[in-house]
Write an enzyme that holds these catalytic residues in place. Structure first.
Site, PDB file in Angstrom:
ATOM      1  CD  GLU A 110      -2.392  -1.282   2.787  1.00 25.54           C
ATOM      2  OE1 GLU A 110      -3.114  -0.344   3.177  1.00 25.54           O
ATOM      3  OE2 GLU A 110      -2.126  -2.285   3.487  1.00 25.54           O
ATOM      4  CE  LYS A 112       5.404   5.704   6.536  1.00 28.07           C
ATOM      5  NZ  LYS A 112       5.327   7.155   6.763  1.00 28.07           N
ATOM      6  CG  ASP A 114       3.917  12.932   4.800  1.00 27.29           C
ATOM      7  OD1 ASP A 114       3.780  12.549   5.973  1.00 27.29           O
ATOM      8  OD2 ASP A 114       4.773  13.749   4.446  1.00 27.29           O
ATOM      9  CB  CYS A 420      27.817  18.409  30.605  1.00 31.67           C
ATOM     10  SG  CYS A 420      27.909  19.438  32.087  1.00 31.67           S
TER      11      CYS A 420
END
Length: 665
Positions: A110, A112, A114, A420
């Site tokens: 299938e 995709k 967006d 750090c």
């Protein structure tokens, strides 16, 4: 014809015309005729409110205002997908699949799309609820806005199940997007940047009549529910289309990875002919029984894979390299770029990951660099245009001190990042830990966001997450953009977080390497924070999937006197630091030390429930049979190769009744 019959007849006609136009892409009446019928129905409904129907076609025009979008847990988690970028990736995926399931494996391919992921729930054929993806575990209820989208059926057709969910994407077609932008430019407003973000933002507009003006569409692709009348993914697409959903016709059944790649290659070339944005192909194991056998990792289904089309690439100038400090003290170098458009958004920054990556690519300030979006989401620098380099440029020297507190950075052998070590005095670490603590997957504190946390720290009101539980409304009100009501909501949200279960609290503490899955395993094994605090490295490593690195991090966290003090304070304030008595009542150690493989279809409990019963009773669930497997719990349709393997290794095969008797005894 009575008024009620007239209303029902108009609703039926309008639903059919809506389905023909928005789903089948055909029309038997003109837009004018449709609008006239809709207007007639609106007038009849207004004159006769006793015939109100929350799923009437008139709902499409919107009008309701949503002040706050309620957070709703998903009945079935909305997982992410693993990504692949090559034929080799797909072949490796197929090898993993064939180790775990029997028989021939087919694939549904299938596109995709967006857009904004959406889960729709239908009860007795009517739209009950529409919820955004959120964090996969819970999302926002946007039902009122989604009802205005004409390709979302409000009333289903045919032989639909009584209760089920269907997933899909809310998208904004290119034509509609272009038209919207033309209108904005004409009105002197900034145009929207891309269809995806515009579609997503539309769903959170407070006035549903504004959403109704936007030409959004909903493309569906996945059914979820108990005992659904389907056996394959491809069949589910056909059924969903019959029930009235807009399901893209391009899906194809593939018999092997070569046929999958034919589909991928075709759409990589032809995707620009589509009316919607798409960034790849989703490949799913077609057989739903095989999908169940394969199950899920912590983040994604094993039975599905996204193949991403090659990312768009641009070049721009790297102006400056700066450094960010994360909540764990990890230093991330950031490329500050000359702004450039990439895949519909303006990119100004990109992660450089670590010192090794900078050295490997020989990235320098002033360079012209190639930028692409990794998976078309996060911008990354993939190389340097050396023909454009200034001959006088100097190699990048990675900084040696923290950009926030000036502490000398450290880099542990075998680790890529610098850190750090000033965890108690470095502001971004302090703020980051508290922001993680209050985040949605952790304590999910209503009324408290990342910016407010930073304000609280900067104003000296808190210095760690235990301090949150001493905040008062009076202390919070003077903060910037903080009214009395929002201050009250913040304090109430902190109070409500005391009910968050132990495994999420453990995740919220921010112990390095202890993500959601690890937190659940530790909570289930040790039952309380005190037991985890006293556990040795050796003990921790013996827990399923806990390695040396995690064990060392946990021991190090609890060796800190400050951390122990904070936890004692959390305990005093009433935060859940052990598994509740109610939950413990359903857990035993009957299966401790035993590993189970679950295979087949079960009648008395679902596969998910069976796995939970194993874990609740101290057992471990594995996806594949090995010499370490204690039992195979076999249901109907168990694959012959699994049976042969179990018998060859001498692993006992038990049925559903045998297992239920085992935990009942």
């Amino acid at each position: 014809m009575t008024t009620e019959e007239q209303i029902n007849q108009l609703r039926k006609e309008l639903r059919e015309h809506n389905y023909n136009y928005y789903v089948l892409d055909t029309s038997v009446i003109s837009d004018f005729e449709f609008d006239q019928k809709l207007k007639q129905l609106q007038e009849l409904e207004a004159a006769h409110p006793q015939y109100y129907d929350p799923n009437s076609p008139t709902i499409r025009v919107g009008g309701q205002v949503t002040k706050n979008f309620e957070t709703v847990p998903h009945t079935y988690r909305m997982y992410s997908l693993d990504n692949s970028y090559s034929k080799e990736d797909l072949e490796d995926w197929e090898k993993r699949i064939k180790k775990m399931v029997d028989g021939k494996v087919e694939y549904t391919c299938e596109l995709k799309y967006d857009g904004a992921s959406m889960s729709l729930t239908y009860e007795n054929g009517k739209l009950l609820r529409a919820v955004t993806r959120g964090d996969g575990f819970q999302g926002d209820d946007v039902t009122t806005n989604v009802k205005t989208i004409r390709s979302v059926p409000l009333q289903l057709k045919g032989d639909f199940p009584a209760l089920f969910e269907i997933r899909g994407e809310i998208v904004l077609p290119f034509d509609g997007f272009t038209k919207m932008n033309a209108e904005r430019v004409e009105a002197g407003e900034e145009p929207y940047r891309n269809p995806r973000n515009t579609a997503s933002g539309s769903l959170k507009l407070q006035d549903s009549s504004e959403v109704a003006k936007r030409p959004l569409e909903c493309l569906l692709y996945s059914l979820k529910g108990e005992k659904l009348p389907i056996k394959t993914q491809f069949e589910s697409l056909i059924k969903a289309r019959e029930w009235g959903f807009k399901v893209p016709e391009v899906a194809k059944l593939a018999q092997n990875i070569d046929e999958v790649l034919d589909f991928v290659n075709y759409w990589d070339k032809h995707r620009h002919e589509l009316p919607y944005e798409t960034d790849g192909v989703v490949i799913k194991v077609n057989d739903l029984h095989q999908q169940e056998e394969l199950g899920y990792t912590a983040k994604a289904p094993r039975w599905a894979m996204a193949y991403k089309f090659k990312a768009e690439q641009v070049s721009t100038v790297l102006n400056e390299i700066t450094y960010q400090v994360g909540r764990t003290g990890a230093i991330t170098p950031v490329a500050n770029l000359q702004p450039v458009e990439l895949a519909g958004t303006i990119v100004k920054r990109a992660s450089l990951h670590n010192a090794d990556q900078i050295a490997k690519l020989d990235i320098r300030e002033g360079d012209t660099v190639y930028v692409e979006k990794g998976g078309e989401i996060i911008p990354k620098i993939i190389g340097v245009d050396f023909t454009q380099r200034d001959p006088e440029s100097e190699p990048t020297t990675y900084r040696t001190t923290c950009p926030e507190c000036d502490t000398t950075l450290v880099r542990t052998e075998g680790e890529a990042q610098h850190y750090c070590p000033n965890s108690e005095g470095c502001p971004p670490q302090i703020i980051g830990r508290i922001q993680h603590f209050i985040s949605r997957k952790a304590m999910d504190i209503e009324g408290l966001g990342a910016e407010t946390v930073a304000l609280l720290v900067v104003n000296g009101l808190i210095n760690n997450y235990a301090d949150l539980y001493e905040l008062t409304t009076a202390q919070v009100i003077p903060l910037e953009r903080m009214a009395e009501k929002s201050a009250e909501n913040l304090v109430l949200g902190i109070e409500a977080s005391k009910q968050i279960p132990f495994e999420r609290v453990l995740f919220a503490l921010g112990i390095r390497y202890v993500g959601e899955t690890v937190a659940k395993k530790l909570a289930r094994h040790y039952k309380s924070i005190d037991a985890i605090a006293e556990a040795s490295e050796e003990s921790l490593v013996s827990v399923d999937e806990i390695g040396e690195r995690i064990a060392q991090s946990v021991v190090q966290f609890f060796a800190s006197e400050e951390n122990r003090t904070i936890i004692q304070r959390l305990k005093y304030y009433g935060v859940q630091l052990e598994i509740s008595a109610e939950k413990l009542a359903n857990q035993t150690t009957k299966l401790t030390g035993n590993t189970f493989v679950v295979s087949g279809v079960f009648s008395k409990v679902s596969r998910t429930e069976l796995k939970k019963l194993i874990e609740d009773n101290g057992g471990k669930v594995s996806g594949s049979i090995s010499a370490k497997t204690s039992y195979v719990v076999a249901g109907e349709n168990m694959g012959p190769s699994k049976r042969i393997k179990a018998e060859g290794l001498g692993v006992p095969i038990i049925n559903e009744d045998d297992f239920l008797e085992m935990i009942a005894s």
